[in-house]
Design a protein around this motif. Structure first.
Motif, mmCIF file in Angstrom:
data_model
loop_
_atom_site.group_PDB
_atom_site.id
_atom_site.type_symbol
_atom_site.label_atom_id
_atom_site.label_comp_id
_atom_site.label_asym_id
_atom_site.label_seq_id
_atom_site.Cartn_x
_atom_site.Cartn_y
_atom_site.Cartn_z
ATOM 1 N N GLU A 542 0.726 -51.102 -18.341
ATOM 2 C CA GLU A 542 1.821 -50.171 -18.023
ATOM 3 C C GLU A 542 2.036 -49.178 -19.157
ATOM 4 O O GLU A 542 2.270 -47.988 -18.923
ATOM 5 C CB GLU A 542 3.128 -50.920 -17.736
ATOM 6 C CG GLU A 542 3.106 -51.837 -16.532
ATOM 7 C CD GLU A 542 2.657 -51.153 -15.243
ATOM 8 O OE1 GLU A 542 2.801 -49.930 -15.113
ATOM 9 O OE2 GLU A 542 2.141 -51.857 -14.369
ATOM 10 N N HIS A 545 -0.391 -46.327 -18.875
ATOM 11 C CA HIS A 545 0.081 -45.252 -17.979
ATOM 12 C C HIS A 545 1.090 -44.374 -18.707
ATOM 13 O O HIS A 545 1.032 -43.142 -18.651
ATOM 14 C CB HIS A 545 0.789 -45.843 -16.745
ATOM 15 C CG HIS A 545 -0.109 -46.515 -15.757
ATOM 16 N ND1 HIS A 545 -1.210 -45.912 -15.206
ATOM 17 C CD2 HIS A 545 -0.038 -47.751 -15.180
ATOM 18 C CE1 HIS A 545 -1.780 -46.751 -14.342
ATOM 19 N NE2 HIS A 545 -1.077 -47.886 -14.308
ATOM 20 N N ASP A 619 -4.017 -48.033 -8.524
ATOM 21 C CA ASP A 619 -4.158 -46.831 -9.368
ATOM 22 C C ASP A 619 -5.382 -46.040 -8.921
ATOM 23 O O ASP A 619 -5.332 -44.812 -8.822
ATOM 24 C CB ASP A 619 -4.332 -47.234 -10.841
ATOM 25 C CG ASP A 619 -3.102 -47.935 -11.400
ATOM 26 O OD1 ASP A 619 -2.002 -47.716 -10.853
ATOM 27 O OD2 ASP A 619 -3.242 -48.706 -12.373
HETATM 28 ZN ZN LIG Z 1 -1.321 -49.341 -12.977
#
Ligand SMILES: [Zn+2]
Ligand SMILES: Nc1ncnc2c1ncn2[C@@H]1O[C@H](COP(=O)(O)OP(=O)(O)OP(=O)(O)O)[C@@H](O)[C@H]1O
Length: 715
Positions: A542, A545, A619
């Motif tokens: 995370e 990202h 994703d």
């Molecule tokens: Zn992800």
């Protein structure tokens, strides 16, 4: 008892009953008659033969005929019932049974048999000659008619044979009102009973008892039949009444189902709702729609103003938009603003399995509305009634219903004051006849609210609850792209519920964010036990990202990062566009792809190529979708040029492989860019992942603090 029919003279009935009362009265007789007939049955039978012969005077004071002599009674009876005392050659086969005569009578007629009483009284014994004659004459009275119950097959045949004889016989022996009774099968029954007694060889002494027993049995059976008949008659009556009510209901309303549904359907349509309390003030974020509807309000308020100029207003307005965007609310507001009745009907109410029901409901609705013009008729889910007129087994009579709707819309003049507002989510599904000029000829789009609209709607609903001053509705609005008014209302409501559950006094940003995530991604899964290794992988994924989003110029600003499992995810990073994006640039699309790649790149860089997980699949879905659209839809690939490729299945193999090649290049480049950023910001990446492991959720400000290398305040 004597008032058997209207033909009976009142003078006849009254004196006779008086006469009996007089006979019965203790004052009138020297001998006590206190013992009741039933109690003294045996005594009566015996005393009948040994009646004492004293006191031949009758005291008939009750009759107003005091001191009447026996001979005078003859005259009296003769004058009251002419012919009854005359000698007749009627040979009765019937032996009188005074034992059961009383009960016969009472059972059958429900009142006292005065003749029987008369016979059993001591007066009868005292003046037996005269009274016997009366009584034997009176055998023609209903007193003995129960004898018809002795029916046998033979008696029936006999009866048929002797009907004519007896008719003649009875005609001159009895008053007319008794004839009905006499004509019943007395003779044949007597004959059959006599015959029965003969065949059974009943001794003379027992014949009376035999008759009595027979008669009582008959009476019981008679009573039983009577009861059955009564209940049968009652049942028939109830069935008849129900039938009549049913037919009436059907006539009034062709299908009873209409009545049953009225509470939910037709009644709500036929009973108007005055919408004074709903105005345009209540509808937020749909300014254009409100402006367009404003002229309808003016028309409803003052129809003359429009007719003077000869202008025609649309009869029907079609509100088109996704569910929950406030179409119903707008229609109500139109009625409320103009202060006119509002008739609500849902299209599905008209969609009936029964022929004619839908059509008749439409007729009713329009009839009521016209009678109450000016007014607004609102038909929700118009597509379900006004869909294309195809015959389908699911909606067998839709054609009829829509035809009725068209007819009704044509049936009133434009300036009659009735405005029909229809709402639909699928305008394409509507029948063309319905949207041509003269019907629903004005279309108003009610779109999902933009960020400004969402902010307004959130503010409107926040004002109805207690909320902290720190709450910024705009931030929530920015994070709720695509939410409808109804969804935003629900968001605020859920936040209020959450605050209440947590024992808070007012709603804060935390609750609003919580309910937003809940609506977007499903509920939190706090109970899920996630081991440290998986938590660490999620934290690095995370923050991967987040780092890309933070360091890529065209990426959306970060709103939040969390490793709290929610719905199907183990964690997520949310980004907030500053504004609703009507258009996106190539750079923005590439940035979105890079941010998506950040998760997998982080896993690979930190844990090694062998330890990458399945967690990045969504994703990749996201990134691939963007790349594909860039190539096939947006003309953003140099190699494939400015051209769209809608149905890739029909393309030549060369073009297909060229498209795939381009998509792959875009994705690979994106992956490399992400890798570069994460390698460059490895330290920040690590700090952010650790902060997430410590704090689970970080908002935009906190992420910024961590990435700037500052220490977070301990929460
Ligand atoms: Zn992800
Ligand atoms: N623009 C808005 N402003 C304020 N409240 C709204 C708005 N849009 C929706 N709502 C809220 O959502 C509720 C549902 O909206 P409404 O029934 O009007 O939607 P709709 O478009 O008619 O939906 P559907 O197409 O499903 O019938 C409203 O009663 C209102 O509370």
């Amino acid at each position: 008892m004597f008032s058997l029919s209207n033909t009976v003279q009142p003078q006849v009935t009254v004196p006779l009953s008086h006469l009996i009362n007089a006979f019965h009265s203790p004052k009138n007789t020297s001998v006590s008659v206190s013992a009741s007939v039933s109690q003294n049955q045996h005594r009566d039978v015996v005393s009948e033969h040994e009646a004492p012969s004293s006191e031949p005077i009758l005291n008939l004071r009750d009759l107003g005929l005091s001191e009447l002599k026996i001979g005078q009674i003859d005259q009296l009876v003769d004058s009251l019932l002419p012919g009854i005392c005359k000698d007749k050659n009627v040979s009765s086969h019937w032996h009188t049974s005074h034992v059961s005569a009383q009960s016969f009578f009472e059972n059958k007629y429900g009142c006292l048999d005065i003749f029987s009483t008369l016979r059993s009284s001591c007066l009868y014994r005292q003046h037996s000659r005269t009274l016997k004659r009366i009584c034997s004459d009176l055998q023609y009275w209903p007193v003995f008619i129960q004898s018809r119950g002795f029916k046998t097959l033979k008696s029936r045949t006999r009866r048929l044979q002797s009907t004519s004889e007896r008719l003649a016989e009875t005609q001159h022996t009895a008053p007319s009102f008794v004839k009905g009774f006499l004509l019943r099968d007395r003779g044949s029954d007597i004959e059959s009973l006599d015959k029965l007694m003969k065949t059974k060889n009943i001794p003379e002494a027992h014949q009376d008892a035999f008759k009595t027993g027979f008669a009582e049995g008959f009476l019981k059976a008679q009573a039983l039949t009577q009861k059955t008949n009564d209940s049968l008659r009652r049942t028939r009556l109830i069935v008849f009444i129900l039938l009549v009510v049913g037919i009436y209901g059907l006539l009034k309303n062709p299908f009873l189902s209409v009545r049953f549904r009225t509470t939910t359907g037709l009644d709500s349509a036929v009973d108007p709702v005055q919408m004074k309390n709903v105005t345009f003030e209540h509808v937020k974020g749909v300014e254009e729609a409100k402006q367009e509807l404003q002229e309808v309000v003016e028309f409803l308020k003052n129809p003359q103003k429009f007719t003077v100029l000869g202008g025609k207003l649309p009869k029907g307005i079609l509100l088109v938009g996704p569910p929950g965007t406030g179409k119903t609310l707008l229609a109500r507001a139109v009625a409320g603003e103009a202060d006119v009745p509002f008739y609500y009907a849902s299209g599905s109410e008209f969609d009936e399995m029964f022929v004619g029901v839908g059509a008749s409901r439409i007729r009713n609705l329009f009839r009521e509305a016209k009678a109450n013009a000016p007014c607004v008729i609102f038909i929700d889910e118009l597509d379900s009634v006004g869909g294309k007129r195809i015959e389908s087994p699911m909606h067998p009579y839709s054609r009829q219903t829509i035809n009725q709707l068209l007819a009704e819309m044509d049936g009133f003049k434009p300036n009659e004051g009735v405005i029909i507002i229809g709402a639909t989510n699928f305008p394409e599904a509507l029948d063309n006849a319905l949207i041509r000029p003269g019907r629903f000829d004005m279309q108003v789009t009610v779109p999902r609210p933009d960020v400004k609209g969402r902010t307004e709607i959130l503010k409107w609903y926040l004002n109805k609850i207690k909320f902290d001053q720190s709450v910024d509705p705009e931030i929530i609005a920015r994070g709720t792209v695509g939410f409808s008014g109804a969804e935003l209302e629900n968001l605020v409501n859920q936040a209020a519920l959450k605050a209440a559950v947590d024992g808070k006094e007012m709603v804060t940003m935390k609750e609003l964010e919580f309910s937003k995530d809940k609506i977007l991604m499903g509920p939190e899964r706090r109970s899920v036990e996630i081991d440290n290794k998986n938590k660490t992988i999620t934290a690095y994924h995370e923050s991967g990202h987040a780092i890309i989003a933070y360091y890529t110029k065209d990426a959306m600003p970060i709103n939040k990062a969390t490793i709290m499992p929610r719905g199907p995810t183990l964690g997520h990073v949310s980004l907030l566009p500053e504004n609703d994006r009507w258009n996106e640039t190539r750079a923005q699309l590439l940035a979105q792809m890079d941010v998506s790649m950040g998760g997998r790149v982080a896993e690979e860089l930190i844990f090694g190529a062998d330890h990458i997980t399945t967690g990045a699949s969504s994703d990749f879905d996201n990134a691939t979708k963007i790349a594909k659209q860039m190539v096939t839809k947006f003309g953003m690939s140099e190699k494939l040029g400015v051209m769209t490729y809608s149905d890739t299945g029909k393309l030549s193999p060369e073009t297909q492989s060229a498209i795939e090649q381009e998509i792959r290049i875009l994705l690979r480049d994106s992956y490399e860019r992400a890798k570069h950023i994460l390698k460059t910001h490895a330290k920040e990446h690590k700090n952010l992942a650790e902060a997430l492991l410590t704090y689970e959720t970080l908002d935009a400000k906190e992420i910024q603090i961590v990435l700037e290398g500052k220490k977070l305040d301990v929460r």
